[in-house]
Design a protein around this motif. Structure first.
Motif, PDB file in Angstrom:
ATOM      1  N   SER A  63      34.188  39.088  39.291  1.00 40.21           N
ATOM      2  CA  SER A  63      33.798  40.164  38.369  1.00 40.21           C
ATOM      3  C   SER A  63      34.880  41.233  38.281  1.00 40.21           C
ATOM      4  O   SER A  63      35.178  41.741  37.194  1.00 40.21           O
ATOM      5  CB  SER A  63      32.474  40.777  38.823  1.00 40.21           C
ATOM      6  OG  SER A  63      31.457  39.795  38.837  1.00 40.21           O
ATOM      7  N   VAL A  64      35.475  41.583  39.411  1.00 43.77           N
ATOM      8  CA  VAL A  64      36.584  42.541  39.393  1.00 43.77           C
ATOM      9  C   VAL A  64      37.752  41.951  38.598  1.00 43.77           C
ATOM     10  O   VAL A  64      38.396  42.638  37.802  1.00 43.77           O
ATOM     11  CB  VAL A  64      37.020  42.906  40.830  1.00 43.77           C
ATOM     12  CG1 VAL A  64      38.310  43.708  40.818  1.00 43.77           C
ATOM     13  CG2 VAL A  64      35.920  43.687  41.533  1.00 43.77           C
ATOM     14  N   ASN A  93      31.572  33.102  32.902  1.00 49.93           N
ATOM     15  CA  ASN A  93      31.728  34.281  32.068  1.00 49.93           C
ATOM     16  C   ASN A  93      33.195  34.548  31.744  1.00 49.93           C
ATOM     17  O   ASN A  93      33.546  34.861  30.602  1.00 49.93           O
ATOM     18  CB  ASN A  93      31.097  35.477  32.788  1.00 49.93           C
ATOM     19  CG  ASN A  93      30.958  36.677  31.888  1.00 49.93           C
ATOM     20  OD1 ASN A  93      31.693  37.637  32.016  1.00 49.93           O
ATOM     21  ND2 ASN A  93      30.025  36.618  30.951  1.00 49.93           N
TER      22      ASN A  93
ATOM     23  N   SER B  99      29.651  41.963  30.732  1.00 50.30           N
ATOM     24  CA  SER B  99      29.962  40.683  31.370  1.00 50.30           C
ATOM     25  C   SER B  99      28.663  40.000  31.783  1.00 50.30           C
ATOM     26  O   SER B  99      28.224  39.052  31.127  1.00 50.30           O
ATOM     27  CB  SER B  99      30.893  40.912  32.565  1.00 50.30           C
ATOM     28  OG  SER B  99      31.089  39.729  33.301  1.00 50.30           O
ATOM     29  N   ASN B 103      26.847  42.328  37.662  1.00 46.82           N
ATOM     30  CA  ASN B 103      28.220  42.608  38.088  1.00 46.82           C
ATOM     31  C   ASN B 103      28.872  43.825  37.433  1.00 46.82           C
ATOM     32  O   ASN B 103      30.082  44.015  37.590  1.00 46.82           O
ATOM     33  CB  ASN B 103      29.098  41.370  37.882  1.00 46.82           C
ATOM     34  CG  ASN B 103      29.432  41.114  36.426  1.00 46.82           C
ATOM     35  OD1 ASN B 103      28.903  41.760  35.523  1.00 46.82           O
ATOM     36  ND2 ASN B 103      30.308  40.151  36.178  1.00 46.82           N
ATOM     37  N   ALA B 106      31.191  45.828  39.665  1.00 46.93           N
ATOM     38  CA  ALA B 106      32.423  45.131  40.040  1.00 46.93           C
ATOM     39  C   ALA B 106      33.383  45.026  38.863  1.00 46.93           C
ATOM     40  O   ALA B 106      34.601  45.181  39.023  1.00 46.93           O
ATOM     41  CB  ALA B 106      32.096  43.744  40.592  1.00 46.93           C
ATOM     42  N   VAL B 107      32.852  44.775  37.678  1.00 38.75           N
ATOM     43  CA  VAL B 107      33.724  44.749  36.497  1.00 38.75           C
ATOM     44  C   VAL B 107      34.367  46.119  36.316  1.00 38.75           C
ATOM     45  O   VAL B 107      35.568  46.224  36.026  1.00 38.75           O
ATOM     46  CB  VAL B 107      32.932  44.323  35.240  1.00 38.75           C
ATOM     47  CG1 VAL B 107      33.788  44.462  33.986  1.00 38.75           C
ATOM     48  CG2 VAL B 107      32.432  42.881  35.378  1.00 38.75           C
ATOM     49  N   THR B 109      35.003  48.257  38.661  1.00 39.23           N
ATOM     50  CA  THR B 109      36.050  48.345  39.686  1.00 39.23           C
ATOM     51  C   THR B 109      37.330  47.676  39.184  1.00 39.23           C
ATOM     52  O   THR B 109      38.429  48.201  39.379  1.00 39.23           O
ATOM     53  CB  THR B 109      35.578  47.643  40.982  1.00 39.23           C
ATOM     54  OG1 THR B 109      34.535  48.421  41.564  1.00 39.23           O
ATOM     55  CG2 THR B 109      36.718  47.492  41.976  1.00 39.23           C
ATOM     56  N   GLY B 110      37.169  46.525  38.541  1.00 45.10           N
ATOM     57  CA  GLY B 110      38.334  45.810  38.024  1.00 45.10           C
ATOM     58  C   GLY B 110      39.060  46.607  36.955  1.00 45.10           C
ATOM     59  O   GLY B 110      40.296  46.678  36.943  1.00 45.10           O
ATOM     60  N   VAL B 111      38.295  47.227  36.064  1.00 48.58           N
ATOM     61  CA  VAL B 111      38.910  48.048  35.017  1.00 48.58           C
ATOM     62  C   VAL B 111      39.648  49.222  35.671  1.00 48.58           C
ATOM     63  O   VAL B 111      40.805  49.519  35.323  1.00 48.58           O
ATOM     64  CB  VAL B 111      37.848  48.556  34.019  1.00 48.58           C
ATOM     65  CG1 VAL B 111      38.481  49.524  33.021  1.00 48.58           C
ATOM     66  CG2 VAL B 111      37.176  47.394  33.288  1.00 48.58           C
TER      67      VAL B 111
END
Lengths: 422, 342
Positions: A63-64, A93, B99, B103, B106-107, B109-111
């Protein structure tokens, strides 16, 4: 530069030269050495302008990576086995969103029973996810495939999974030719995303799509996979021109000329099979082997061409679909290089069981004598199976199968029924 | 340094709308600014009276103002995602990604990691989800984002059940409430007592720099808390109570009234915390009995068929416990009880 390196270290060095911007890590054997090495390189500054994120699960790791990739960063992660299953919703995804994430899969068996050793069950579990899946034969190819993977992923806007056999490759010390940073920089341009989260040019990514367009979105993803059938050999050829060695491509045929029997396999077992083929060729027995590098997209034409002329095909595969049979072999049969009944599926090396030269040679002998069935299991311990089947027939509460087999193997007596009282 | 808001005293009852005109221009509500962004545009398909749509609009426009329009929003699956992006339309007028259900933290965090890697500290990340996406399926990723102190504001729009899938119980569903999976049948109708997660307090236990609760009854407060949250770096959490006419069985016109009653009864404490400690609470101005809140919602209708006064007493006791824990009725220094400090 040629160096003696552990496979994981070699892959970490290769990924470092690809200048990842966000690397996500959640530990699982046998992937750990890769992310440990990358984490250290980010800390020392050997990888510049890179964020290394320790997350709480593989689901978060993917997901990150999704968030980072959608925000325009080159994203990398690595996992294996249960980790891949745990992140599988996000794996689908990432592919559905068309995000060019690169992930190493240190191939490992799936539980239960829990087993940390190598087979390909994990990769097969996500074969329909929309990721490109490349299998490395040795550590040099693992290094080279990672460098090609970023180029391929970013060109096609598709995620790429580089599969390398857990322990057999990840933990093996081998001589590896690590490319220089300048060479990689020349080969791999900066990431230029097709879609990016940018406050200056806002767009919505991940909208809901109903029956009116879902099929078309999925079809376009399929077309991009088919594009990869052209891109993979082209990028492989470009790599060969730049780095002076053949790596990647769709398939690796080996001594298939005039072969009446062609073996097909993926990953490190190809080394063993090639040794057997050499031995048999020395004895004038016409056998060859085709290594499949690109499993998804599946290179039907290349497989058909590589197996052309063989009377029979023996697919040695480290996974199978329970209640069905071989996965790779059914794909190979669909390629149509031999009639389906002459495509033999041999399930081998599950959960890290060694695949020996003797067993492969015996297999080829039986295939050429017409004694090999459509589906067989290499080195299956028939006595162990019979013991458990007998136990299950004899009593209803026969107990957990895995524990029973281990006791049988150890020659231990049956576990006495516990009463729960002192 | 976080700007300390100038205390402003409002003397109106039941609404803050008039008070906006009395404020200095830079303190007026973001939505009153004709030059504001339109982050969640009109034309989306939320139900009439949707508290979540209202809350999201105020939060995101306030975040956009605080970040000079440089916001990337990450959305969990749920009503907010579904009603805003039915193909081929999108109501989002800011960079937005959806997404999965579990999550979004977490997404985000990724950004945020991508922005750090690119040296873009001007771009801010807001993640948002409903109560199911936050307290249940997304809890693991949320806790991970909190403990790493990633530079993300996470906003939970809490309507106390899985409304998008047809009103099923979540870990934020209150006791006695009827949902499709806690039907109002049997000897103990509705959701059980003694369950559920208090996510604001769980967030505080992570000792992140800013945690606040708010309701859509006080939108100026919601905006102010968003802007205050944006003044912090690292992980921040905003928990917004958003009544759901469909799931609560309430009239669309009652969304604001119910949100206010939730606060005025003590059912939903409104407060701010920094680094794990409560630093301010919104006092109850006109204490209302819990029964008044319950009676306006069909999800509690079973409590008024036959004698369920013991259940209502239990719910009143929960409200009293909140009042005691957060000091919701104690007057602030030198202030009359009728006056609230914003």
């Amino acid at each position: 530069m040629r160096r003696q390196l552990e496979g994981s270290r070699a892959v970490a060095e290769a990924v470092a030269r690809c200048r990842p911007e966000v690397v996500c890590a959640y530990p699982i054997s046998p992937q750990t050495h890769i992310i440990e090495a990358i984490g250290a390189m980010v800390r020392t500054g050997a990888i510049e302008r890179c964020e290394f994120v320790n997350v709480e699960s593989e689901f978060a790791a993917m997901s990150v990576s999704i968030g980072a990739s959608a925000a325009g960063a080159r994203a990398y992660t690595a996992t294996a086995s249960q980790g891949l299953l745990y992140m599988s919703e996000a794996v689908y995804n990432a592919a559905g969103l068309g995000l060019p994430i690169v992930m190493t899969l240190a191939n490992r068996a799936l539980g239960a029973p829990i087993n940390i050793w190598n087979d390909h069950s994990d990769a097969m579990a996500v074969r329909d996810s929309g990721w490109i899946q490349l299998f490395a034969e040795d550590n040099q190819e693992a290094v080279d495939l990672h460098i090609q993977a970023f180029r391929l992923a970013e060109e096609l806007s598709l995620p790429v999974m580089v599969c390398m056999d857990g322990f057999i490759l990840t933990h093996a010390m081998e001589e590896v030719d690590l490319p220089d940073q300048d060479q990689v920089d020349d080969f791999l341009p900066a990431y230029s995303p097709r879609q990016v989260l940018d406050p200056a040019d806002p767009l919505s990514i991940g909208a809901m799509v109903g029956p009116e367009a879902y099929t078309e979105v999925r079809y376009l993803a399929h077309l991009r996979q088919l594009d990869a059938l052209e891109a993979i050999p082209r990028i492989g050829a470009g790599f060969a021109a730049a780095f002076g060695r053949d790596s990647g491509g769709l398939v690796h045929p080996y001594r298939t000329e005039g072969a009446d029997t062609v073996l097909v396999a993926m990953g490190s077992v190809l080394g063993t099979i090639k040794d057997v083929v050499d031995d048999l060729r020395d004895a004038d027995i016409p056998v060859g082997v085709v290594g499949i590098t690109a499993f998804r997209p599946f290179p039907f034409e290349a497989v058909r061409a590589a197996c052309q002329g063989a009377e029979r095909i023996v697919v040695v595969e480290k996974a199978f679909s329970l209640g069905f049979g071989g996965v790779l072999s059914s794909d190979v049969a669909m390629a149509g290089a031999a009639p389906q009944h002459l495509v033999h599926s041999v399930v081998a090396g599950l959960g890290g069981r060694p695949i020996t030269k003797a067993a492969i040679a015996d297999l080829i002998g039986r295939a050429r004598a017409g004694e090999l069935g459509s589906l067989s299991f290499l080195d299956l311990d028939e006595d162990l199976i019979a013991g458990e089947l007998g136990r299950m027939a004899a009593e209803r509460r026969s107990g957990p199968i895995a524990e029973n087999l281990l006791r049988d193997l150890a020659g231990a007596p049956r576990r006495p029924r516990q009463t729960g009282r002192a | 340094m976080i700007p300390v808001p100038t205390p402003v005293r409002f003397y109106q009852v039941g609404s803050f709308a008039v008070g906006n005109r009395l404020l200095d221009p830079d303190q007026r509500t973001v939505q009153a600014d004709t030059a504001r962004t339109n982050s969640l545009d009109s034309g989306h398909r939320a139900c009439q009276g949707c508290g979540e749509a209202l809350g999201a609009r105020y939060v995101l426009d306030a975040a956009m103002r605080a970040a000079e329009d440089k916001v990337i929003a990450v959305n969990a699956t749920g009503c907010l995602e579904v009603f805003s992006t039915p193909y081929p339309e999108s109501s989002w007028r800011l960079a937005w990604i959806h997404s999965l259900f579990g999550n979004a933290p977490a997404v985000a965090t990724g950004v945020a990691a991508a922005m750090r890697a690119k040296g873009r500290d001007d771009v801010r990340v807001v993640a948002q989800g409903g109560d199911g996406g936050t307290v249940d399926i997304g809890f693991g990723t949320l806790s991970g984002m909190f403990e790493r102190n990633d530079d993300v504001l996470y906003v939970c729009y809490d309507n106390e059940a899985y409304m998008n899938t047809g009103v099923q119980r979540s870990g934020a569903t209150p006791p006695a409430a009827r949902t499709a999976t806690t039907e109002a049948v049997g000897p103990a109708p509705g959701n059980a007592f003694g369950q559920g997660k208090d996510l604001p307090r769980i967030a505080m236990a992570h000792e992140i720099s800013y945690v606040a609760t708010a309701t859509v009854a006080d939108l100026h407060d919601l905006e102010a808390k968003t802007i205050r949250a944006m003044a912090h770096r690292g992980a921040r959490y905003l928990h917004v109570l958003v009544p759901c006419p469909l799931g609560w069985g309430a009239a669309s016109k009652d969304t604001i009234r119910l949100a206010r009653l939730a606060k005025e009864t003590g059912i939903f404490p409104v407060f701010e915390a920094e680094h794990g400690e409560v630093v301010s609470v919104a006092k109850i101005r006109h204490k209302a009995p819990v029964v008044e809140y319950l009676q306006a919602q069909r999800r509690y209708a079973h409590l008024f068929k036959g004698d369920h006064s013991d259940v209502i007493d239990q719910l009143q006791a929960l409200a009293e416990a909140n009042i005691a824990r957060y000091g919701l009725l104690e007057p602030t220094s030198a202030e009359a009880p009728e006056v609230v400090e914003d």
